[in-house]
Design a protein around this motif. Structure first.
Motif, short mmCIF file in Angstrom:
data_model
loop_
_atom_site.label_atom_id
_atom_site.label_comp_id
_atom_site.label_asym_id
_atom_site.label_seq_id
_atom_site.Cartn_x
_atom_site.Cartn_y
_atom_site.Cartn_z
N GLN A 105 0.95 -1.77 -0.31
CA GLN A 105 -0.28 0.31 0.38
C GLN A 105 0.11 1.23 -0.28
O GLN A 105 1.77 1.21 -0.08
CB GLN A 105 -0.89 0.57 0.50
CG GLN A 105 -2.05 -1.10 1.66
CD GLN A 105 -2.92 -1.16 2.58
OE1 GLN A 105 -3.46 -0.73 3.10
NE2 GLN A 105 -4.52 -1.23 1.45
N LYS A 133 -7.51 1.24 -5.30
CA LYS A 133 -8.45 1.54 -3.50
C LYS A 133 -6.89 0.57 -2.94
O LYS A 133 -7.37 0.95 -2.13
CB LYS A 133 -9.80 1.32 -3.11
CG LYS A 133 -10.51 0.89 -2.36
CD LYS A 133 -11.09 2.52 -1.85
CE LYS A 133 -11.40 3.11 -1.07
NZ LYS A 133 -11.30 4.24 0.34
N LYS A 137 -3.31 3.12 1.31
CA LYS A 137 -3.46 3.40 2.54
C LYS A 137 -4.56 4.57 3.01
O LYS A 137 -4.91 5.13 2.30
CB LYS A 137 -1.59 3.66 3.53
CG LYS A 137 -0.66 3.08 2.97
CD LYS A 137 0.54 3.98 3.56
CE LYS A 137 1.76 3.39 3.43
NZ LYS A 137 2.42 3.69 3.84
N GLU A 138 -4.37 4.06 3.91
CA GLU A 138 -5.77 4.56 4.94
C GLU A 138 -5.55 6.73 4.63
O GLU A 138 -4.16 6.88 4.85
CB GLU A 138 -5.95 4.32 6.67
CG GLU A 138 -6.84 5.33 7.21
CD GLU A 138 -7.54 4.91 8.67
OE1 GLU A 138 -8.40 5.34 9.29
OE2 GLU A 138 -6.53 3.96 9.05
N HIS A 139 -6.82 6.46 3.86
CA HIS A 139 -6.17 8.41 3.90
C HIS A 139 -5.09 8.62 2.62
O HIS A 139 -5.16 10.00 2.58
CB HIS A 139 -5.46 9.49 5.07
CG HIS A 139 -6.66 8.88 6.66
ND1 HIS A 139 -7.99 9.31 6.40
CD2 HIS A 139 -5.80 8.74 7.27
CE1 HIS A 139 -8.31 9.27 7.61
NE2 HIS A 139 -7.13 8.67 8.26
#
Length: 243
Positions: A105, A133, A137-139
């Protein structure tokens, strides 16, 4: 006449003639776009970026030179073999199909210079979006830099010839079966060649539908590499920022 029978992007992108035809691409414009984009996105130096369908690595190499940890992936083995000469501790290249999520990621995933919409099956386009998607990574932030189909079709140059390195590339452009098609014919080494480029006619609405299916939030849309706002009638590009 030589014409490859496998998927057009697998054959044409892997030939030396593809790189000859597009050798005059504006690197200064591409670098300015990367400067504008990374500044707008406020991506800190040292962040990880995936250059999806990176070709021979011109965007990836520049992004690495301004402080990012970059991985470039592409289906073309020859393009990746060329790009590997630029590898270092924070720049890597690998052959990979963008329809499949890469096993890592990133803070950002960039899909640049109309490197989307090549597949016959619409499901493959959605697979690519879903893979982007999965690779965020997150954010994390995704970017797709696509052509503005409305503008391109309205301003289509039906025929012209470009002479590069002594090769006369005869180009014909038309819209057929939902694709913008470019026929490319030329002779080299006393042999005739014929290739095609096909890019799906995808509008902002089409991307919005795919984003909804992939649970992606569209954040902003720009119409050129200076990041002016998108206008479906006048903008040359369709640059989408999402997460």
């Amino acid at each position: 006449m030589t014409k490859e029978t496998k998927d057009w992007y697998s054959s044409w992108f892997d030939t030396p003639f593809y790189h000859i035809l597009y050798k005059h691409r504006d690197d200064k414009e591409a670098q300015a776009f990367m400067d504008n984009l990374t500044s707008y996105l406020n991506i800190p130096q040292g962040s990880s970026i995936l250059d999806l369908a990176c070709g021979k690595g011109r965007h990836a190499v520049y992004l690495n030179s301004i402080g990012y940890d970059v991985t470039g992936i592409d289906l073309s083995e020859k393009s990746i073999a060329f790009a590997k000469q630029f590898e270092n501790e924070t720049l890597h290249f690998e052959v990979h199909d963008m329809r499949e999520a890469y096993p890592k990621q990133f803070n950002a995933v960039f899909n640049l210079f109309t490197s989307f919409g090549f597949f016959d099956d619409d499901k493959d386009d959605l697979k690519t979006i879903t893979s982007i998607k999965a690779n965020l990574k997150e954010h994390g932030i995704g970017v797709i830099d696509f052509l503005n189909a409305d503008f391109v079709i309205h301003n289509l140059v039906k025929e012209n010839t470009k002479t590069i390195n002594g090769i006369d590339f005869r180009l014909k452009r038309y819209v057929e079966n939902g694709f913008i098609v470019k026929d490319i014919s030329f002779e080299a080494n006393e042999k005739p060649y014929h290739y095609q480029e096909l890019v799906k006619v995808l509008t902002l609405k089409d991307f919005e539908n795919m984003f909804a299916k992939a649970n992606i939030q569209l954040l902003d849309v720009f119409g050129d590499y200076k990041l002016n706002k998108f206008n479906k009638h006048n903008s040359e590009r369709l640059i989408m920022i999402f997460m």
